[in-house]
Design a protein around this motif. Structure first.
Motif, PDB file in Angstrom:
ATOM      1  N   TYR A  75       8.923 107.978 -61.900  1.00 16.81           N
ATOM      2  CA  TYR A  75       8.766 107.109 -60.737  1.00 16.81           C
ATOM      3  C   TYR A  75       8.344 107.918 -59.523  1.00 16.81           C
ATOM      4  O   TYR A  75       8.704 109.088 -59.368  1.00 16.81           O
ATOM      5  N   LYS A 109       5.090  97.958 -56.093  1.00 17.27           N
ATOM      6  CA  LYS A 109       5.337  97.112 -57.268  1.00 17.27           C
ATOM      7  C   LYS A 109       6.582  96.251 -57.057  1.00 17.27           C
ATOM      8  O   LYS A 109       6.611  95.086 -57.445  1.00 17.27           O
ATOM      9  N   THR A 160      10.600  97.968 -68.170  1.00 18.91           N
ATOM     10  CA  THR A 160      11.014  96.565 -68.302  1.00 18.91           C
ATOM     11  C   THR A 160      10.757  96.043 -69.710  1.00 18.91           C
ATOM     12  O   THR A 160      11.620  95.404 -70.316  1.00 18.91           O
ATOM     13  N   GLY A 205       6.161 100.342 -70.398  1.00  9.16           N
ATOM     14  CA  GLY A 205       6.978 100.382 -69.188  1.00  9.16           C
ATOM     15  C   GLY A 205       8.436 100.080 -69.486  1.00  9.16           C
ATOM     16  O   GLY A 205       8.791  99.526 -70.530  1.00  9.16           O
ATOM     17  N   GLU A 229       8.068  94.772 -63.288  1.00  9.97           N
ATOM     18  CA  GLU A 229       9.191  95.660 -62.947  1.00  9.97           C
ATOM     19  C   GLU A 229      10.466  94.833 -62.767  1.00  9.97           C
ATOM     20  O   GLU A 229      11.367  95.202 -62.021  1.00  9.97           O
ATOM     21  N   ARG A 266       6.034 103.049 -56.446  1.00  9.98           N
ATOM     22  CA  ARG A 266       6.803 101.968 -57.070  1.00  9.98           C
ATOM     23  C   ARG A 266       7.269 100.939 -56.057  1.00  9.98           C
ATOM     24  O   ARG A 266       7.533  99.788 -56.400  1.00  9.98           O
TER      25      ARG A 266
END
Length: 314
Positions: A208, A215, A76, A74, A175, A212
């Motif tokens: 995306y 999240k 992040t 991911g 995230e 999202r």
């Protein structure tokens, strides 16, 4: 020309961006020619030709370093990997899809020279689909700004400049990369926001979707807890416990009045005694959770030798 004391690290997280890498790196070299810089490309487990493309480019670009993650962790995690390996005193993440413009890098640094620790990009003229991308983003930015108290137009813009001193001790996951400006402000950093160029995506597809937003909400709840109660979690749990205990007392007292009070009083058709017992058990549970949370926080600070403060000259 930006301050020569700036040594910037451009962190580029990428997942399946074959065809976008070479034009982006060329644009970076053109716009950052007079700036002391390095580029860290983080391949987040790409399954197309991204890894091969960037490996080929790294053979001729001295400023380029490549990190390859074992799988897709991911955005992040990819940004965190880049920050961990950065050597610069200013760290600038930007997307690999070509929608961020490296021409904005000198402008971010010029704004930082005014004494800011974080300069956030604002895609004022955003080139994305309105309903699927821009509307959820507007809602998310309003929600994040309201909860964190740090007002920004565009938390989702990857292109931001951070002084290493304010970002190096922040642990990000989930995230959480979109909340980095708020974290930095809570660490005592000064923030500014400037409009940046945003290009339409030419190659590849967005990673995306509308999902999202859920999240973001979950991570925002976590962020709010850590920002307000990390060093005093018992205030949250025990405070809630006192409120629930009060409800238990009210329900119990109402049950007694309903049972033994005058017949002219209205009769309740809900199991007030059971409700009182339920609220009482929840209150005890919240008090115990508060004590457990306090124990965990003490372990967090003591085992990691983490200080609950930062000095102004750090």
């Amino acid at each position: 020309m930006p301050d020569p004391k700036f040594f910037i690290t451009l962190v580029i997280p990428a997942y399946n961006e074959e065809g976008n890498i070479a034009p982006l790196l060329q644009a970076i070299e053109e716009n950052c020619a007079g700036i002391n810089h390095e580029i860290i490309f983080v391949d987040d487990g790409s399954t197309d030709g991204t890894a091969a493309e960037v490996a080929s480019l790294a053979q001729t670009m001295k400023s380029l370093r490549v990190l390859r993650l074992k799988r897709n962790f991911g955005q992040t995690a990819a940004i965190a990997a880049g920050v961990d390996h950065a050597k610069g005193n200013v760290i600038i993440p930007l997307d690999a899809d070509g929608q961020n413009d490296p021409a904005d890098v000198p402008r971010l640094l010029a704004e930082m020279e005014r004494g800011f620790d974080v300069v956030s990009g604002w895609r004022k003229d955003r080139k994305d689909k309105f309903w699927s991308r821009r509307v959820p983003s507007i809602m998310a930015n309003a929600l994040i700004s309201s909860v964190t108290g740090v007002r920004l137009h565009d938390y989702g813009c990857t292109l931001k400049a951070y002084r290493r001193s304010v970002i190096q001790n922040i642990q990000i996951y989930g995230e959480m990369h979109r909340f980095l400006p708020a974290w930095c402000v809570w660490q005592g950093g000064k923030i500014s926001e400037i409009p940046v160029i945003h290009h339409p995506r030419i190659r590849g597809k967005s990673k995306y979707g509308l999902f999202r937003i859920f999240k973001v909400i979950i991570d925002l709840l976590t962020l709010k807890f850590f920002s307000g109660y990390l060093s005093k979690p018992n205030y949250l749990f025990s405070g809630t416990g006192f409120i629930v205990l009060l409800l238990s007392i009210v329900a119990g007292a109402t049950a007694v009045i309903d049972k033994f009070g005058p017949d002219r009083l209205p009769k309740f058709r809900v199991p007030l005694l059971l409700l009182s017992v339920f609220f009482g058990l929840v209150a005890v549970f919240m008090f115990l959770m508060g004590l457990l949370a306090e124990l965990l926080v003490r372990l967090y600070f003591e085992v990691r030798s983490q200080r609950p403060y930062r000095l102004a000259d750090e």
